[in-house]
Write a protein that holds these residues in place. Structure first.
Motif, PDB file in Angstrom:
ATOM      1  N   VAL A 345       0.795  -1.002   0.160  1.00  0.00           N
ATOM      2  CA  VAL A 345       0.009   0.054  -0.073  1.00  0.00           C
ATOM      3  C   VAL A 345       0.798   1.105  -0.062  1.00  0.00           C
ATOM      4  O   VAL A 345       2.109   1.298   0.630  1.00  0.00           O
ATOM      5  N   ARG A 346       0.438   2.293  -0.408  1.00  0.00           N
ATOM      6  CA  ARG A 346       1.254   3.524  -0.699  1.00  0.00           C
ATOM      7  C   ARG A 346       0.111   4.680  -0.351  1.00  0.00           C
ATOM      8  O   ARG A 346      -0.971   4.757  -0.464  1.00  0.00           O
ATOM      9  N   PRO A 347       0.707   5.724   0.565  1.00  0.00           N
ATOM     10  CA  PRO A 347      -0.074   6.799   0.908  1.00  0.00           C
ATOM     11  C   PRO A 347      -0.654   7.574  -0.230  1.00  0.00           C
ATOM     12  O   PRO A 347      -0.091   7.708  -1.282  1.00  0.00           O
ATOM     13  N   ASN A 348      -1.963   8.239   0.151  1.00  0.00           N
ATOM     14  CA  ASN A 348      -2.427   8.973  -0.949  1.00  0.00           C
ATOM     15  C   ASN A 348      -2.774  10.415  -0.293  1.00  0.00           C
ATOM     16  O   ASN A 348      -2.332  10.672   0.933  1.00  0.00           O
ATOM     17  N   GLY A 349      -3.219  11.457  -1.268  1.00  0.00           N
ATOM     18  CA  GLY A 349      -3.559  12.549  -0.583  1.00  0.00           C
ATOM     19  C   GLY A 349      -4.372  12.563   0.741  1.00  0.00           C
ATOM     20  O   GLY A 349      -4.070  13.467   1.726  1.00  0.00           O
ATOM     21  N   ILE A 350      -5.237  11.865   0.947  1.00  0.00           N
ATOM     22  CA  ILE A 350      -6.065  11.816   1.962  1.00  0.00           C
ATOM     23  C   ILE A 350      -5.313  11.384   3.363  1.00  0.00           C
ATOM     24  O   ILE A 350      -5.465  11.914   4.434  1.00  0.00           O
ATOM     25  N   THR A 351      -4.247  10.445   3.115  1.00  0.00           N
ATOM     26  CA  THR A 351      -3.498   9.999   4.069  1.00  0.00           C
ATOM     27  C   THR A 351      -2.638  11.192   4.918  1.00  0.00           C
ATOM     28  O   THR A 351      -2.332  11.475   6.105  1.00  0.00           O
ATOM     29  N   PHE A 352      -2.082  12.185   3.665  1.00  0.00           N
ATOM     30  CA  PHE A 352      -1.206  13.062   4.273  1.00  0.00           C
ATOM     31  C   PHE A 352      -2.135  14.245   4.866  1.00  0.00           C
ATOM     32  O   PHE A 352      -1.753  15.041   5.769  1.00  0.00           O
ATOM     33  N   ILE A 353      -3.356  14.388   4.463  1.00  0.00           N
ATOM     34  CA  ILE A 353      -4.222  15.241   5.336  1.00  0.00           C
ATOM     35  C   ILE A 353      -4.178  14.987   6.973  1.00  0.00           C
ATOM     36  O   ILE A 353      -4.043  15.717   7.737  1.00  0.00           O
ATOM     37  N   GLY A 354      -4.328  13.931   6.982  1.00  0.00           N
ATOM     38  CA  GLY A 354      -4.633  13.017   8.543  1.00  0.00           C
ATOM     39  C   GLY A 354      -3.379  13.488   9.204  1.00  0.00           C
ATOM     40  O   GLY A 354      -3.087  13.852  10.343  1.00  0.00           O
ATOM     41  N   LEU A 355      -2.190  12.927   8.359  1.00  0.00           N
ATOM     42  CA  LEU A 355      -0.787  13.038   8.964  1.00  0.00           C
ATOM     43  C   LEU A 355      -0.172  14.492   9.207  1.00  0.00           C
ATOM     44  O   LEU A 355       0.231  14.783  10.228  1.00  0.00           O
ATOM     45  N   LEU A 356      -0.803  15.492   8.230  1.00  0.00           N
ATOM     46  CA  LEU A 356      -0.107  16.874   8.471  1.00  0.00           C
ATOM     47  C   LEU A 356      -0.902  17.585   9.650  1.00  0.00           C
ATOM     48  O   LEU A 356      -0.574  18.170  10.515  1.00  0.00           O
ATOM     49  N   SER A 357      -2.316  16.875   9.938  1.00  0.00           N
ATOM     50  CA  SER A 357      -3.349  17.217  10.949  1.00  0.00           C
ATOM     51  C   SER A 357      -2.637  17.078  12.324  1.00  0.00           C
ATOM     52  O   SER A 357      -2.521  17.737  13.068  1.00  0.00           O
ATOM     53  N   ALA A 358      -2.277  15.820  12.222  1.00  0.00           N
ATOM     54  CA  ALA A 358      -1.512  15.488  13.568  1.00  0.00           C
ATOM     55  C   ALA A 358      -0.404  15.994  14.014  1.00  0.00           C
ATOM     56  O   ALA A 358       0.045  16.478  15.142  1.00  0.00           O
ATOM     57  N   CYS A 359       0.453  16.466  13.003  1.00  0.00           N
ATOM     58  CA  CYS A 359       1.792  17.210  13.148  1.00  0.00           C
ATOM     59  C   CYS A 359       1.091  18.692  13.713  1.00  0.00           C
ATOM     60  O   CYS A 359       2.065  19.234  14.641  1.00  0.00           O
ATOM     61  N   SER A 360       0.099  19.123  13.140  1.00  0.00           N
ATOM     62  CA  SER A 360      -0.458  20.465  13.563  1.00  0.00           C
ATOM     63  C   SER A 360      -0.722  20.396  14.965  1.00  0.00           C
ATOM     64  O   SER A 360      -0.422  21.340  15.694  1.00  0.00           O
ATOM     65  N   HIS A 361      -1.632  19.250  15.442  1.00  0.00           N
ATOM     66  CA  HIS A 361      -1.875  19.476  16.620  1.00  0.00           C
ATOM     67  C   HIS A 361      -0.798  19.174  17.718  1.00  0.00           C
ATOM     68  O   HIS A 361      -1.101  19.382  18.802  1.00  0.00           O
ATOM     69  N   ALA A 362       0.125  18.532  17.345  1.00  0.00           N
ATOM     70  CA  ALA A 362       1.198  18.196  18.174  1.00  0.00           C
ATOM     71  C   ALA A 362       2.362  19.416  18.367  1.00  0.00           C
ATOM     72  O   ALA A 362       3.312  19.286  19.047  1.00  0.00           O
ATOM     73  N   GLY A 363       1.959  20.428  17.433  1.00  0.00           N
ATOM     74  CA  GLY A 363       3.226  21.169  17.253  1.00  0.00           C
ATOM     75  C   GLY A 363       4.485  21.007  16.659  1.00  0.00           C
ATOM     76  O   GLY A 363       5.443  21.535  17.024  1.00  0.00           O
ATOM     77  N   LEU A 364       4.367  19.784  15.815  1.00  0.00           N
ATOM     78  CA  LEU A 364       5.579  19.340  15.177  1.00  0.00           C
ATOM     79  C   LEU A 364       6.094  20.053  13.858  1.00  0.00           C
ATOM     80  O   LEU A 364       5.799  19.324  12.976  1.00  0.00           O
ATOM     81  N   LEU A 365       6.492  21.267  13.969  1.00  0.00           N
ATOM     82  CA  LEU A 365       6.875  21.970  12.781  1.00  0.00           C
ATOM     83  C   LEU A 365       7.774  21.472  11.828  1.00  0.00           C
ATOM     84  O   LEU A 365       7.572  21.438  10.434  1.00  0.00           O
ATOM     85  N   ASP A 366       8.872  21.164  12.335  1.00  0.00           N
ATOM     86  CA  ASP A 366       9.800  20.321  11.323  1.00  0.00           C
ATOM     87  C   ASP A 366       9.402  19.124  10.668  1.00  0.00           C
ATOM     88  O   ASP A 366       9.604  19.030   9.536  1.00  0.00           O
TER      89      ASP A 366
END
Length: 537
Positions: A345-366
């Motif tokens: 399986v390979r990630p798609n655009g929807i996968t990255f929306i969830g992933l980037l949202s997670a980074c945002s909630h955790a304040g993981l800028l880098d």
């Protein structure tokens, strides 16, 4: 040397049993080689069976090679090839073959379409949304005297419905002498897909006999039209009338459960799926995972995900997005790292929306920017406006307001209201009035009637003591006659979801509810007063 007819028939009869038992392409190639050796490449009889096998194995390319070898294809060969093209989404090729048939009508060996030809040609027209061509095929059907064929009539209805011509779809329905369940279901589904739920419900109520497909069409339509209470109500009625939910009806009602927070109904559906061994289907599990996540039961969603044997990209994306929604950012990122190790399986655009949202909630800028850059560099995915919105949210939450503005200005796609709304929200958190005003200027253009934006800017002014700005926002709200959407809450009691809207006294138990709320408020107030006095002592 050309074989006599009797010899060809004898060879065909010897080869055909082997073809009928053939199921895979490797075996078919071997049989096809024998057919070529015996100079039977012009056999319409054998060619039709070969194309049917290719269709079952989704090898339309091989079927086309076989078809093109035949100099004088007959009706059976044409029908088999048109069917193979249509069922494998090669709709343009199917229509080209039909046109080829029409052109052969004036040839010495003419080929006329029959009742097996038209349903697949109409399906091809519907697949390409070619309404004009579909109407022309309807004329051909009328001239051929096949307008009373129920399968063709149902195909006509489906073609008109998919091409958004419900008037002609209804006309075909009204002209039918014998309407079967497919006829009713086709028209109900057509109205439901276009959001005409009153007409769909009226048709449903007038059906002489209903099927699971009928119920599912109605449930799905209500869900797509965001009429979630109605979707759940119809699902309950379906069970009361003795219809066992199937996998399609289940995935149609689960989004409604998710939106209403109907967790107990969702759990019952989960148990029902387990009982009937439906959890082996990944799309069922995916819908259940989303339901649990949106109903606040993220641990149950995670358990179901971990029990899945076959996870597709939707499974991973839904779980990652659910974890991000619940503030479980590090678990979401951990899951993405695990997903990267899965070679199937390979990630798609929807996968990255969830992933980037997670980074945002955790304040993981880098980490957020590293994953954002990997979209294009590693996976070849062009970021969409939703991904840019996640990055603006991440920068805003991290207090990088100026950098967020620069990021928006450098976006290759026009920023939407969600992007500017994220920036406005960040300005409220960090008290940046200048940038808030700039964001508001864009929001006024993009969604001028959204009162929430005006209220947010008003709050920003109020927090900074800028009462002139507060007054200005109030004047704008009054001049535009904007009204705030009343707040509402949902609660599930005995598998029934109750909705409560602020200021709505139409509920029959409004007096009892108000009395109980007053009692709770007075007790809480008394408790708070006691705690305050104790702390002073």
């Amino acid at each position: 040397m050309k074989l006599p007819t009797w010899a060809i028939r004898e060879l065909e009869n010897r080869i055909m049993p082997a073809l009928r038992n053939c199921t895979n392409m490797e075996e078919l190639r071997q049989l096809h080689a024998h057919i070529l050796v015996f100079s039977l490449s012009q056999s319409n009889f054998l060619g039709t069976q070969i194309i049917n096998i290719c269709n079952s194995n989704r090898r339309v390319d091989y079927a086309a090679l076989v078809f093109n070898q035949v100099e004088e294809p007959n009706l059976f060969l044409y029908n088999a090839m048109i069917k193979a093209c249509t069922q494998n989404q090669h709709c343009s090729e199917a229509i080209s073959l039909y046109k080829q048939m029409l052109n052969r009508r004036h040839a010495q060996n003419s080929v006329l379409a029959d009742r097996f030809t038209y349903p697949f040609v109409l399906k091809a027209c519907a697949g390409l949304l070619l309404l004009v061509l579909g109407k022309l095929v309807h004329v051909h059907i009328f001239r051929s005297g096949l307008t009373s064929n129920s399968i063709i009539q149902n195909s006509l209805m489906e073609m008109y419905a998919k091409c958004d011509d419900l008037v002609d779809a209804r006309r075909v329905f009204d002209e039918m002498e014998d309407r079967d369940a497919v006829s009713w279901n086709t028209l109900i589904s057509a109205h439901a897909r276009l959001g005409q739920m009153r007409k769909a419900r009226a048709l449903f109520n007038s059906m002489p006999s209903r099927t699971v497909v009928s119920w599912t069409a109605l449930i799905s339509g209500y869900t797509m039209a965001a009429q979630f209470f109605d979707a759940v109500e119809v699902f309950h009625r379906m069970q009361l009338e003795g219809f066992e939910p199937d996998d399609i009806s289940i995935v149609s009602v689960l989004p409604a459960c998710a939106q209403l927070g109907a967790l107990e109904l969702g759990r019952w559906i989960h148990a029902c799926c387990d009982k009937h061994e439906l959890l082996q289907k990944s799309f069922i599990c995916n819908a259940l995972i989303e339901m649990y996540a949106k109903c606040g039961s993220i641990d149950q969603a995670l358990r179901l995900f971990e029990e899945m044997k076959d996870r597709d990209v939707i499974s991973w994306s839904t779980m990652i997005g659910g974890l991000a929604l619940h503030g479980r950012a590090h678990k979401a990122i951990e899951l993405f790292v695990e997903m990267e190790k899965d070679e199937t399986v390979r990630p798609n655009g929807i996968t990255f929306i969830g992933l980037l949202s997670a980074c945002s909630h955790a304040g993981l800028l880098d980490e957020g920017f590293r994953y954002f850059d990997s979209m294009k560099e590693v996976y070849g995915i062009d970021p969409g406006v939703e991904h840019y919105g996640c990055m603006v949210d991440l920068l805003g939450r991290s207090g990088c307001i100026d950098r967020a503005v620069e990021f928006i200005e450098s976006m290759p796609v026009p920023p939407d209201a969600a992007v500017w709304g994220s920036l406005l929200s960040a300005c409220r958190t960090h008290g940046n009035i200048g940038t808030a005003v700039k964001a508001m200027e864009w929001l006024v253009e993009l969604e001028p009637d959204d009162i929430g934006n005006y209220v947010m800017l008003s709050n920003i002014y109020a927090a900074a003591g800028r009462w002139d700005g507060v007054a200005k926002m109030r004047r704008v709200i009054r001049s535009k006659s904007l009204k705030k959407t009343p707040g509402c809450s949902l609660i599930e009691v005995n598998n029934v979801v109750q909705e409560f809207v602020a200021g709505d006294d139409s509920n029959l138990q409004f007096g009892e509810i108000s009395g109980m709320l007053y009692l709770l408020a007075s007790q809480l107030g008394h408790y708070g007063y006691q705690r305050t006095m104790e702390s002073k002592e």
